[in-house]
Every structure is written in structure tokens, then in C-alpha cells.
Design a protein around this motif. Sequence first.
Motif, PDB file in Angstrom:
ATOM      1  N   GLY A 181       7.831   3.341  10.558  1.00 37.48           N
ATOM      2  CA  GLY A 181       6.376   3.424  10.569  1.00 37.48           C
ATOM      3  C   GLY A 181       5.827   4.765  11.010  1.00 37.48           C
ATOM      4  O   GLY A 181       4.621   4.989  10.951  1.00 37.48           O
ATOM      5  N   MET A 182       6.690   5.666  11.466  1.00 36.21           N
ATOM      6  CA  MET A 182       6.202   6.987  11.879  1.00 36.21           C
ATOM      7  C   MET A 182       6.054   7.903  10.671  1.00 36.21           C
ATOM      8  O   MET A 182       5.012   8.518  10.467  1.00 36.21           O
ATOM      9  N   ALA A 183       7.116   7.994   9.869  1.00 38.89           N
ATOM     10  CA  ALA A 183       7.067   8.773   8.620  1.00 38.89           C
ATOM     11  C   ALA A 183       6.502  10.172   8.832  1.00 38.89           C
ATOM     12  O   ALA A 183       5.438  10.512   8.321  1.00 38.89           O
ATOM     13  N   GLY A 184       7.210  10.977   9.594  1.00 33.21           N
ATOM     14  CA  GLY A 184       6.744  12.330   9.878  1.00 33.21           C
ATOM     15  C   GLY A 184       5.575  12.302  10.842  1.00 33.21           C
ATOM     16  O   GLY A 184       5.699  11.894  11.990  1.00 33.21           O
ATOM     17  N   THR A 185       4.410  12.713  10.380  1.00 33.54           N
ATOM     18  CA  THR A 185       3.204  12.687  11.216  1.00 33.54           C
ATOM     19  C   THR A 185       2.255  11.550  10.813  1.00 33.54           C
ATOM     20  O   THR A 185       1.193  11.410  11.403  1.00 33.54           O
ATOM     21  N   TYR A 186       2.649  10.749   9.843  1.00 36.63           N
ATOM     22  CA  TYR A 186       1.808   9.648   9.363  1.00 36.63           C
ATOM     23  C   TYR A 186       1.347   8.753  10.512  1.00 36.63           C
ATOM     24  O   TYR A 186       0.171   8.401  10.626  1.00 36.63           O
ATOM     25  N   GLY A 187       2.276   8.392  11.386  1.00 38.66           N
ATOM     26  CA  GLY A 187       1.970   7.484  12.470  1.00 38.66           C
ATOM     27  C   GLY A 187       1.069   8.057  13.543  1.00 38.66           C
ATOM     28  O   GLY A 187       0.517   7.319  14.365  1.00 38.66           O
ATOM     29  N   HIS A 188       0.918   9.391  13.556  1.00 36.13           N
ATOM     30  CA  HIS A 188       0.064  10.035  14.549  1.00 36.13           C
ATOM     31  C   HIS A 188      -1.388  10.137  14.080  1.00 36.13           C
ATOM     32  O   HIS A 188      -2.255  10.537  14.855  1.00 36.13           O
ATOM     33  N   GLU A 189      -1.647   9.810  12.836  1.00 36.88           N
ATOM     34  CA  GLU A 189      -3.008   9.872  12.324  1.00 36.88           C
ATOM     35  C   GLU A 189      -3.734   8.565  12.656  1.00 36.88           C
ATOM     36  O   GLU A 189      -3.235   7.478  12.370  1.00 36.88           O
ATOM     37  N   LYS A 190      -4.896   8.701  13.279  1.00 37.58           N
ATOM     38  CA  LYS A 190      -5.652   7.538  13.736  1.00 37.58           C
ATOM     39  C   LYS A 190      -5.865   6.524  12.617  1.00 37.58           C
ATOM     40  O   LYS A 190      -5.760   5.301  12.829  1.00 37.58           O
ATOM     41  N   SER A 191      -6.135   6.999  11.430  1.00 36.66           N
ATOM     42  CA  SER A 191      -6.404   6.104  10.304  1.00 36.66           C
ATOM     43  C   SER A 191      -5.183   5.276   9.908  1.00 36.66           C
ATOM     44  O   SER A 191      -5.308   4.257   9.236  1.00 36.66           O
ATOM     45  N   ASN A 192      -3.993   5.732  10.318  1.00 38.25           N
ATOM     46  CA  ASN A 192      -2.759   5.037   9.952  1.00 38.25           C
ATOM     47  C   ASN A 192      -2.128   4.279  11.115  1.00 38.25           C
ATOM     48  O   ASN A 192      -1.069   3.663  10.939  1.00 38.25           O
ATOM     49  N   LEU A 193      -2.748   4.326  12.284  1.00 39.19           N
ATOM     50  CA  LEU A 193      -2.122   3.791  13.488  1.00 39.19           C
ATOM     51  C   LEU A 193      -1.770   2.312  13.358  1.00 39.19           C
ATOM     52  O   LEU A 193      -0.664   1.887  13.714  1.00 39.19           O
ATOM     53  N   ASP A 194      -2.695   1.500  12.870  1.00 38.64           N
ATOM     54  CA  ASP A 194      -2.434   0.069  12.743  1.00 38.64           C
ATOM     55  C   ASP A 194      -1.296  -0.202  11.762  1.00 38.64           C
ATOM     56  O   ASP A 194      -0.427  -1.057  12.010  1.00 38.64           O
ATOM     57  N   ASN A 195      -1.292   0.521  10.646  1.00 35.24           N
ATOM     58  CA  ASN A 195      -0.206   0.358   9.673  1.00 35.24           C
ATOM     59  C   ASN A 195       1.128   0.785  10.275  1.00 35.24           C
ATOM     60  O   ASN A 195       2.154   0.128  10.072  1.00 35.24           O
ATOM     61  N   SER A 196       1.106   1.888  11.003  1.00 31.54           N
ATOM     62  CA  SER A 196       2.315   2.416  11.615  1.00 31.54           C
ATOM     63  C   SER A 196       2.907   1.407  12.599  1.00 31.54           C
ATOM     64  O   SER A 196       4.113   1.128  12.580  1.00 31.54           O
ATOM     65  N   LYS A 197       2.056   0.867  13.450  1.00 31.58           N
ATOM     66  CA  LYS A 197       2.514  -0.123  14.429  1.00 31.58           C
ATOM     67  C   LYS A 197       2.988  -1.393  13.743  1.00 31.58           C
ATOM     68  O   LYS A 197       3.998  -2.003  14.140  1.00 31.58           O
ATOM     69  N   GLY A 198       2.282  -1.810  12.694  1.00 32.51           N
ATOM     70  CA  GLY A 198       2.671  -3.005  11.953  1.00 32.51           C
ATOM     71  C   GLY A 198       4.039  -2.872  11.314  1.00 32.51           C
ATOM     72  O   GLY A 198       4.848  -3.817  11.330  1.00 32.51           O
ATOM     73  N   LEU A 199       4.321  -1.712  10.741  1.00 38.98           N
ATOM     74  CA  LEU A 199       5.630  -1.465  10.134  1.00 38.98           C
ATOM     75  C   LEU A 199       6.740  -1.509  11.174  1.00 38.98           C
ATOM     76  O   LEU A 199       7.819  -2.050  10.937  1.00 38.98           O
ATOM     77  N   PHE A 200       6.467  -0.937  12.344  1.00 42.89           N
ATOM     78  CA  PHE A 200       7.453  -0.936  13.416  1.00 42.89           C
ATOM     79  C   PHE A 200       7.744  -2.363  13.877  1.00 42.89           C
ATOM     80  O   PHE A 200       8.907  -2.750  14.064  1.00 42.89           O
ATOM     81  N   GLU A 201       6.705  -3.140  14.057  1.00 39.28           N
ATOM     82  CA  GLU A 201       6.869  -4.527  14.505  1.00 39.28           C
ATOM     83  C   GLU A 201       7.575  -5.367  13.438  1.00 39.28           C
ATOM     84  O   GLU A 201       8.374  -6.251  13.754  1.00 39.28           O
ATOM     85  N   LEU A 202       7.315  -5.077  12.185  1.00 39.38           N
ATOM     86  CA  LEU A 202       7.892  -5.849  11.081  1.00 39.38           C
ATOM     87  C   LEU A 202       9.403  -5.678  10.987  1.00 39.38           C
ATOM     88  O   LEU A 202      10.142  -6.645  10.785  1.00 39.38           O
ATOM     89  N   SER A 203       9.879  -4.440  11.175  1.00 40.72           N
ATOM     90  CA  SER A 203      11.285  -4.154  10.892  1.00 40.72           C
ATOM     91  C   SER A 203      12.119  -3.778  12.110  1.00 40.72           C
ATOM     92  O   SER A 203      13.277  -4.151  12.209  1.00 40.72           O
ATOM     93  N   TRP A 204      11.535  -3.065  13.043  1.00 39.74           N
ATOM     94  CA  TRP A 204      12.313  -2.490  14.141  1.00 39.74           C
ATOM     95  C   TRP A 204      12.242  -3.259  15.457  1.00 39.74           C
ATOM     96  O   TRP A 204      13.251  -3.429  16.128  1.00 39.74           O
TER      97      TRP A 204
END
Length: 334
Positions: free
Chosen positions: A268-291
Motif C-alpha cells: 500500500g505504500m507504492a513509493g510515495t503513493y502512501g504519503h499523499e493525503k488523498s491516498n492515505l485511506d487506500n494505502s492503509k486499506g491495502l496494508f490491512e487487506l494483505s499485510w
Amino acid sequence: LYHSRYPRPLKDHLVANVEILAPLMATAPKLINSILSLKAYDTLSEKTIGYVNTPLLSVPTLKKQVKQAGYSGFDLTKLQYLTDKQREGYVLIVQDPFTSFYDANTVQSMMALIRKFGLEPILLPFKPNGKAQHVKGFLARFAKTAKSSSEFLNQIAALNMPMVGMDASMVLCYRDEYAKTLGDKRGDFKVLLAHEWLLSFIKKETTLNSNINTHININENENDKKQTFKLFSHCTEKTALVNSENEWLAIFNHFGLSLEKVSVGCCGMAGTYGHEKSNLDNSKGLFELSWQHKLTDLAPEQILATGFSCRSQVKRFTEAQARHPVEALLAALT
């Protein structure tokens, strides 16, 4: 095409210039970290840039760690005058902006491991890779960066010494995006990932009827030999290099260590993707889903992650501090 007519958001410029900003900030890491750690800074960054959870710089810096360890400095002229036989005793480390400035212990561990094998690691000067520029679509700038970096790495490749990089996304950029952008002008330099070099070194030593275990012993004072390490591989790495996980298993097995691969998707981090506020919920969701559920019952020292972004994500959403596999190898060997 869109941004040739319309302005880009500020965060795109921040990401694209990370390879300029990181070396500058690393000249005063404690000061910069004290600012980045302020809640007021995080709030300001979120509202103005749209960037959250800014990572902290490594302290001490890689430059300081290398100096303290007494490694040989980079001197191109000196290396060029070495004989072919003498050059076999060196391994060159290619820097990237993430491990060099934000995860220096990983690079230092690789260098220490190389030295344990009786070879001398040399840290190459930092040269921008351009991956961040490519991700954000600064394609003209990326082409210039790739051309400059390729010229340097082709010059180094003429020494016929192995070059090793520590971050999969950066190393694979040399192979993929560089080839697509530069074509024949890329040259034929090759940067290996840590597991690729380790496996080739082990095979070479075996071919020469020399067992590197004769001068490397397992650290019996640690629990490393008794426990089973868990390998969380970078999604890009295991997609592009489908046998990479099995190769890590073979390396650990060679040294009598137990390693198991864990089936996970993107962290869910994908480089700097996870650090962008607009992507935070998606980033956290991906982490919770798989990791997240795969990490729950593991001891922190068991968790090994090959990607810098993956280790950052684990640190951000759990209390664990994931290590690169070379750090575990170094700790297990004396």
C-alpha cells in the motif's frame, strides 16, 4: 500531456525533486528530523502540500557510517589501475535516495556483509536515478537524468566489478524504464540486487571448491539459527523477478538459516503513493487487506522485507521494525 498545459500540484514537484532534496537535508539530519517530527509541520504539510507522515532521515548518515567503518573511498583512477585479479576483490555499491538517506543501516549492513566474505565494498558517489521523476510524469527530465546516470554507470561497468543496489524499484528502473527511454543509448551496464549478487558469489565460491562457511560461523549467541525468518517481498521485485523469493530461500539455507516466504500483495505504500493525503485511506486499506494479519503473530526480528517502501509501511502502521534480509544475515554471521 495534461501538465504541458496545466500546472502540477506542489506534491508532484516535491516527489520529483527528492533526489535533490534528500542529499541536501542529510547535511543536517538531526535538525531536519526535529522539524519533520513536529505535529505542526505534519499539519502544515498536509494542508499545503497534501503530504503526510514524512519519513525521517537516517542518523547517523550513511556517509558517517562508511567513514567510521573505514571502508575504501571511491577513486576511479585508482580502480582503473588495478589488475583484473585485484578487481575481483571489490564490490561496488550503487546508491539510491531512499536507502542511502532514509535507511542507511541497510546499505551499511550490505557493505559489512561483503567485508565478512573477504571482499572490499566501495560506495559509489550518489547519482540521481530518476525513478521519482518518471512516476510523476516528468518524462523530459527523466530522460536527461537517465542519460547522465547511464553514462556514469557505463564508465564504472568498464571496470568489470560487480555493482549492487539495495532497492528493487530503483534497480529495476535501470533495466526497464532506462531501456524504454534511452534504447541503445542506455549502454550495457548491469546493477544487481542484493540477492542476485549473493547467489552468484555463493555459486562462484562453490565452483572454486571453496566453502565460504569455512570462515563464516553462525552466531550461536543469537536466536537467528533457531527461529524461522519470514520473507515479505516487494511486489514489483517478485513480479519482475519471479524466482527472487526462492533465491532468498536458497541463500539463507546455504548458511543454515530458516526462511519462509509469505504470500502478500502490495503493502500500500507504492513509493510515495502512501504519503499523499488523498491516498492515505487506500494505502492503509491495502496494508490491512494483505499485510497486517500476516504480521500479527510474528516476533519483530522474524520480519524481513526486501522493499524500502514495505519496511516504511510496516513501521508506519505497526510497532514492528522490519529488516532487509541482509541485516538478518549479517546479525546471524560472525
